[in-house]
Scaffold this active site. Structure first.
Site, PDB file in Angstrom:
ATOM      1  N   ALA A  61       0.653  -1.307   0.069  1.00  0.00           N
ATOM      2  CA  ALA A  61       0.138  -0.106  -0.072  1.00  0.00           C
ATOM      3  C   ALA A  61       0.742   1.289  -0.156  1.00  0.00           C
ATOM      4  O   ALA A  61       2.032   1.159   0.409  1.00  0.00           O
ATOM      5  CB  ALA A  61      -1.174  -0.016   1.246  1.00  0.00           C
ATOM      6  N   SER A 173       0.797   3.230  10.926  1.00  0.00           N
ATOM      7  CA  SER A 173       1.526   4.391  10.233  1.00  0.00           C
ATOM      8  C   SER A 173       1.871   5.342  11.307  1.00  0.00           C
ATOM      9  O   SER A 173       1.205   5.620  12.098  1.00  0.00           O
ATOM     10  CB  SER A 173       0.526   5.102   9.275  1.00  0.00           C
ATOM     11  N   THR A 312       9.504   0.733  -2.096  1.00  0.00           N
ATOM     12  CA  THR A 312      10.397   1.857  -2.037  1.00  0.00           C
ATOM     13  C   THR A 312      11.294   1.357  -2.932  1.00  0.00           C
ATOM     14  O   THR A 312      11.967   2.088  -3.880  1.00  0.00           O
ATOM     15  CB  THR A 312      10.959   1.938  -0.850  1.00  0.00           C
TER      16      THR A 312
END
Length: 354
Positions: A61, A173, A312
């Site tokens: 995500a 998060s 990433t």
């Protein structure tokens, strides 16, 4: 990586990171990006918490937050995709700049703060996506100003669950204040009860996963494993980004936010292995954090992951990375005599517990 992919990355890296991110999604949507197509084999095909995957290499995500490029991403070699996080109401997230490349560290720091178009819009896009062999899941989030964040997760699932193949509860998060507090035993138990009540009302199974932080103590992990096993969720995603900054060289190293990429690999894999030990193989795990090669994906699997996710590393190696990792993983499984991904899961766990 081919010449075209290398040239595209060079151009993107000359831009502001968030603008480059948006441009890459636009290029995918427009059909300008050559895509490798599906990757699968008898060894790579696997089942994770009820999800049948053509291969175990997923998109984490955060890349396609608003589900705008699903048709293209389904042809990019991934075995599954996760979009979002989606919150009940649209929100702009934190002020820019909020995304930083740490090129020297093959990493990134973000403090987006769940910027997204809102559940209704994202649900509509999920409903319109092409159907195929690549499952698409939704990361569930909470609005920053919500008086009841636990209820937000259930609300997004209620709205979007019928259009998703799986859902992930994101309480990890670091960019929404006090969100990680929901990882505590009592709060997490209540939150998951609410989410699973919603899930029970669906006409078809929608596996629910829990995404956790890498910055947890052993006692915290033990509590989470206990709650997860009791809750009926399908599995755990380990891990989200870290607040740690050990050994970084980049000028952006001290930016506020969550760190992802290569520096997260060891920390997240140790958490993964510990969770595998705590759950004794009773709960599928998805390994995330620093996966940039077939060897690293294989290490996560041998540490206890039934599948992996990446994001990433694509910033540095391009959209073709997932397909390259999947093919390389197939070769590693063959080399070591494994007939399937499942046979390799956890076979190297002890190496990460010392």
């Amino acid at each position: 990586m081919n010449i075209l992919e290398r040239a595209a990355l060079t151009a993107l890296h000359r831009m502001d990171p968030e603008k480059a991110h948006s441009l890459s999604l636009s290029a995918l949507r427009s059909g300008l990006v050559p895509l490798p197509g599906p990757v699968t084999s008898s060894r790579l095909a696997t089942d994770v918490g009820g999800l049948v995957l053509p291969n175990p290499v997923g998109l984490a995500a955060g890349y396609d937050k608003n589900a705008v490029a699903l048709a293209a991403l389904m042809r990019a070699g991934f075995g599954f995709l996760e979009v979002g996080a989606a919150t009940p109401r649209p929100q702009p997230g934190n002020p820019q700049p909020r995304l930083f490349r740490l090129t020297e560290d093959r990493a990134a720091i973000n403090r987006f703060g769940f910027n997204n178009d809102g559940a209704a819009t994202i649900c509509a896009r999920l409903a319109m996506r092409p159907r195929g062999a690549v499952p698409v899941g939704l990361n569930l989030g909470a609005n920053k100003d919500s008086p009841d964040r636990a209820a937000d997760f259930a609300a997004v699932l209620a709205a979007c669950g019928p259009h998703a193949d799986f859902a992930t509860v994101n309480v990890s998060s670091p960019n929404t204040e006090r969100l990680r507090d929901l990882q505590g035993r009592q709060a997490l138990t209540a939150l998951l009860e609410g989410v699973m009540q919603v899930q029970a009302g669906f006409a078809r199974p929608v596996p629910v996963f829990l995404k956790i932080a890498p910055d947890l103590s052993d006692a915290d992990l033990a509590e989470i494993a206990e709650v997860a096993l009791a809750s009926g969720i399908a599995g755990i995603v380990a891990t989200n980004t870290t607040l740690a900054r050990d050994g970084l060289r980049s000028a952006h190293a001290r930016e506020t936010g969550g760190l992802s990429g290569a520096p997260l690999f060891e920390r997240s894999t140790r958490v993964l292995a510990r969770l595998s030990e705590l759950t004794e193989g009773r709960l599928p795990l998805i390994g995330v954090g620093g996966v940039a090669s077939a060897e690293e994906a294989y290490a996560k699997i041998r540490a206890g992951a039934s599948a992996v996710q990446l994001y990433t590393a694509m910033v540095y190696q391009g959209i073709g990375l997932a397909a390259r990792i999947a093919r390389g993983l197939d070769a590693l499984l063959l080399r070591d005599g494994f007939g399937s991904v499942a046979e390799a899961v956890g076979t190297g766990r002890a190496d990460w517990l010392t």
